[in-house]
Write a protein that holds these residues in place. Structure first.
Motif, PDB file in Angstrom:
ATOM      1  N   ILE A 137      -8.175   7.737   1.188  1.00 15.76           N
ATOM      2  CA  ILE A 137      -6.924   7.815   1.593  1.00 15.76           C
ATOM      3  C   ILE A 137      -6.488   7.320   2.920  1.00 15.76           C
ATOM      4  O   ILE A 137      -5.423   7.345   3.622  1.00 15.76           O
ATOM      5  CB  ILE A 137      -5.975   9.070   1.209  1.00 15.76           C
ATOM      6  CG1 ILE A 137      -6.838  10.030   2.166  1.00 15.76           C
ATOM      7  CG2 ILE A 137      -6.115   9.513  -0.265  1.00 15.76           C
ATOM      8  CD1 ILE A 137      -6.261  11.543   2.251  1.00 15.76           C
ATOM      9  N   GLY A 138      -7.552   6.693   3.691  1.00 16.92           N
ATOM     10  CA  GLY A 138      -7.518   6.595   5.046  1.00 16.92           C
ATOM     11  C   GLY A 138      -7.685   7.904   5.969  1.00 16.92           C
ATOM     12  O   GLY A 138      -8.060   8.864   5.235  1.00 16.92           O
ATOM     13  N   VAL A 154     -15.121  11.574   2.251  1.00 15.19           N
ATOM     14  CA  VAL A 154     -14.050  10.910   2.936  1.00 15.19           C
ATOM     15  C   VAL A 154     -14.590   9.592   3.244  1.00 15.19           C
ATOM     16  O   VAL A 154     -15.478   9.320   4.297  1.00 15.19           O
ATOM     17  CB  VAL A 154     -13.538  11.610   4.282  1.00 15.19           C
ATOM     18  CG1 VAL A 154     -12.387  10.793   4.700  1.00 15.19           C
ATOM     19  CG2 VAL A 154     -12.940  13.011   3.930  1.00 15.19           C
ATOM     20  N   ARG A 155     -13.879   8.392   2.921  1.00 18.57           N
ATOM     21  CA  ARG A 155     -14.295   6.929   3.254  1.00 18.57           C
ATOM     22  C   ARG A 155     -13.181   6.297   3.842  1.00 18.57           C
ATOM     23  O   ARG A 155     -12.025   6.439   3.433  1.00 18.57           O
ATOM     24  CB  ARG A 155     -14.717   6.147   2.051  1.00 18.57           C
ATOM     25  CG  ARG A 155     -15.362   4.802   2.551  1.00 18.57           C
ATOM     26  CD  ARG A 155     -15.916   3.963   1.288  1.00 18.57           C
ATOM     27  NE  ARG A 155     -15.086   3.735   0.367  1.00 18.57           N
ATOM     28  CZ  ARG A 155     -15.428   3.223  -0.957  1.00 18.57           C
ATOM     29  NH1 ARG A 155     -16.677   3.305  -1.353  1.00 18.57           N
ATOM     30  NH2 ARG A 155     -14.445   3.214  -1.818  1.00 18.57           N
ATOM     31  N   SER A 156     -13.344   5.759   4.820  1.00 17.85           N
ATOM     32  CA  SER A 156     -12.262   5.175   5.597  1.00 17.85           C
ATOM     33  C   SER A 156     -12.936   3.836   6.350  1.00 17.85           C
ATOM     34  O   SER A 156     -14.132   4.041   6.681  1.00 17.85           O
ATOM     35  CB  SER A 156     -11.380   5.997   6.643  1.00 17.85           C
ATOM     36  OG  SER A 156     -12.210   6.638   7.645  1.00 17.85           O
ATOM     37  N   ALA A 194     -13.968  14.181  -8.922  1.00 19.57           N
ATOM     38  CA  ALA A 194     -12.688  13.799  -8.670  1.00 19.57           C
ATOM     39  C   ALA A 194     -12.488  12.850  -7.771  1.00 19.57           C
ATOM     40  O   ALA A 194     -13.019  12.831  -6.492  1.00 19.57           O
ATOM     41  CB  ALA A 194     -11.480  15.018  -8.587  1.00 19.57           C
ATOM     42  N   LEU A 195     -11.328  11.775  -7.831  1.00 21.39           N
ATOM     43  CA  LEU A 195     -10.976  10.789  -7.051  1.00 21.39           C
ATOM     44  C   LEU A 195      -9.678  11.136  -6.523  1.00 21.39           C
ATOM     45  O   LEU A 195      -8.634  10.975  -7.410  1.00 21.39           O
ATOM     46  CB  LEU A 195     -11.318   9.255  -7.446  1.00 21.39           C
ATOM     47  CG  LEU A 195     -10.866   8.141  -6.861  1.00 21.39           C
ATOM     48  CD1 LEU A 195     -11.402   8.063  -5.415  1.00 21.39           C
ATOM     49  CD2 LEU A 195     -11.190   6.932  -7.700  1.00 21.39           C
ATOM     50  N   VAL A 196      -9.344  10.970  -5.262  1.00 18.82           N
ATOM     51  CA  VAL A 196      -8.039  10.852  -4.696  1.00 18.82           C
ATOM     52  C   VAL A 196      -7.907   9.783  -4.069  1.00 18.82           C
ATOM     53  O   VAL A 196      -8.657   9.072  -3.005  1.00 18.82           O
ATOM     54  CB  VAL A 196      -7.635  12.216  -3.880  1.00 18.82           C
ATOM     55  CG1 VAL A 196      -6.386  11.944  -3.441  1.00 18.82           C
ATOM     56  CG2 VAL A 196      -7.906  13.384  -4.493  1.00 18.82           C
ATOM     57  N   THR A 197      -6.853   8.854  -4.315  1.00 18.87           N
ATOM     58  CA  THR A 197      -6.511   7.498  -3.655  1.00 18.87           C
ATOM     59  C   THR A 197      -5.029   7.257  -3.556  1.00 18.87           C
ATOM     60  O   THR A 197      -4.233   7.586  -4.311  1.00 18.87           O
ATOM     61  CB  THR A 197      -7.286   6.471  -4.232  1.00 18.87           C
ATOM     62  OG1 THR A 197      -7.232   5.180  -3.553  1.00 18.87           O
ATOM     63  CG2 THR A 197      -7.065   6.263  -5.716  1.00 18.87           C
ATOM     64  N   LYS A 198      -4.536   6.330  -2.800  1.00 11.94           N
ATOM     65  CA  LYS A 198      -3.436   5.725  -2.738  1.00 11.94           C
ATOM     66  C   LYS A 198      -3.278   4.559  -3.669  1.00 11.94           C
ATOM     67  O   LYS A 198      -4.088   3.987  -3.743  1.00 11.94           O
ATOM     68  CB  LYS A 198      -2.820   5.225  -1.321  1.00 11.94           C
ATOM     69  CG  LYS A 198      -2.894   6.339  -0.136  1.00 11.94           C
ATOM     70  CD  LYS A 198      -2.629   5.757   1.228  1.00 11.94           C
ATOM     71  CE  LYS A 198      -2.468   6.900   2.414  1.00 11.94           C
ATOM     72  NZ  LYS A 198      -2.293   6.078   3.496  1.00 11.94           N
ATOM     73  N   ASN A 199      -2.066   4.348  -4.127  1.00  8.75           N
ATOM     74  CA  ASN A 199      -1.957   3.166  -5.188  1.00  8.75           C
ATOM     75  C   ASN A 199      -1.580   1.992  -4.289  1.00  8.75           C
ATOM     76  O   ASN A 199      -0.627   1.444  -4.091  1.00  8.75           O
ATOM     77  CB  ASN A 199      -0.913   3.352  -6.155  1.00  8.75           C
ATOM     78  CG  ASN A 199      -0.954   2.291  -7.337  1.00  8.75           C
ATOM     79  OD1 ASN A 199      -1.454   1.356  -7.056  1.00  8.75           O
ATOM     80  ND2 ASN A 199      -0.239   2.591  -8.054  1.00  8.75           N
ATOM     81  N   SER A 200      -2.871   1.584  -3.561  1.00  6.73           N
ATOM     82  CA  SER A 200      -2.400   0.183  -2.379  1.00  6.73           C
ATOM     83  C   SER A 200      -2.487  -0.862  -3.335  1.00  6.73           C
ATOM     84  O   SER A 200      -2.130  -1.916  -2.591  1.00  6.73           O
ATOM     85  CB  SER A 200      -3.469   0.348  -1.720  1.00  6.73           C
ATOM     86  OG  SER A 200      -3.760   1.717  -0.883  1.00  6.73           O
TER      87      SER A 200
END
Length: 255
Positions: A137-138, A154-156, A194-200
């Motif tokens: 998610i940044g 956390v990946r950014s 589980a994966l959390v992400t923005k719909n980019s």
């Protein structure tokens, strides 16, 4: 011969492609503006400025002082503050503006999405049972995940400050594009459930969704905010808009 001057607000793969199109064509003069959020941005063929303008008023003054003929907003779909300033500044300066917003991801057969409106809802959607969560998610939206019972990877693009990370989180600094097989190996290695992400949207980071589908991992998908003004989805559509708007100038007539 004077060329129309284009200010391109960038920071995305689509902005980079548009910058190359402008530079290669040569009939327009482009200036790329980056917010400075990424420490080592990719090189651009256009003249580049880094940093803010001082809000909408500052951007409007820049447009006038630099005789900008069109403003293109190709920032991240979640960069709502910048986009709001761009729309307000273009209106105040009487400069035509257009946003380039790549299409959002769509849930595919076999995927398990939980759609939420914001990061607070995303953290709540993970529930109370401890999980191993992959956060993509940044680095600026981590606060809602601190103090939860889960463990995180956390990946950014740039590593977050340690104090911003959830306790015990593993930080990965990486820039896409990513391959599906590599993403699946990452999910397996870190025992992600589980994966959390923005719909980019876009292709550079979409592989994580296919990898999650392969492994039957649910995705908490944060919906993107609505467009704030006129917008198109592709570089070709932006180019057609630019050419149509400036076709009457000497530069685009080739005289």
């Amino acid at each position: 011969m004077s060329r129309p001057r284009i200010l391109l607000l960038g920071g995305t793969a689509e902005a980079s492609a548009l910058a190359r199109r402008i530079a290669d064509d040569g009939r327009l003069e482009g200036i790329l503006s980056l917010a400075g959020a990424t420490r080592a941005p990719a090189a651009s063929p256009l003249a580049t400025r880094i940093g803010g303008f001082g809000g909408a008023d500052g951007l409007a003054r820049y447009l006038g002082a630099n005789r900008i003929d069109a403003l293109l907003d190709a920032t991240h779909p979640f960069a709502t503050g910048i986009s709001a300033n761009a729309r307000a500044a273009a209106s105040a300066a009487g400069v035509p503006g257009l946003a380039l917003l790549r299409p959002p991801w769509r849930e595919a057969a076999g995927e398990r999405w939980v759609r939420v409106p914001d990061m607070t809802a995303a953290a709540q959607a993970l529930g109370d049972r401890p999980r191993r969560v992959f956060l993509t998610i940044g680095r600026k939206d981590l606060a809602p995940f601190r103090g939860t019972p889960h463990s995180y990877v956390v990946r950014s693009v740039d590593p977050p400050p340690p104090e911003d990370l959830p306790a015990g989180a593993t930080a990965i600094a990486a820039r896409g594009p990513f391959a599906v097989d590599d993403e699946e190996r990452l999910l397996e290695r870190h025992r992600i459930d589980a994966l959390v992400t923005k719909n980019s949207g876009g292709e550079a980071t979409a592989a994580k969704l296919a990898a999650a589908r392969r492994r039957g991992i649910p995705v908490v998908m944060v919906d993107r905010p609505p467009a704030l003004g006129p917008a198109v989805e592709t570089v070709d559509e932006v180019w057609d808009w630019l050419v149509a708007r400036h076709a009457g100038t000497a530069a685009l007539r080739g005289v």
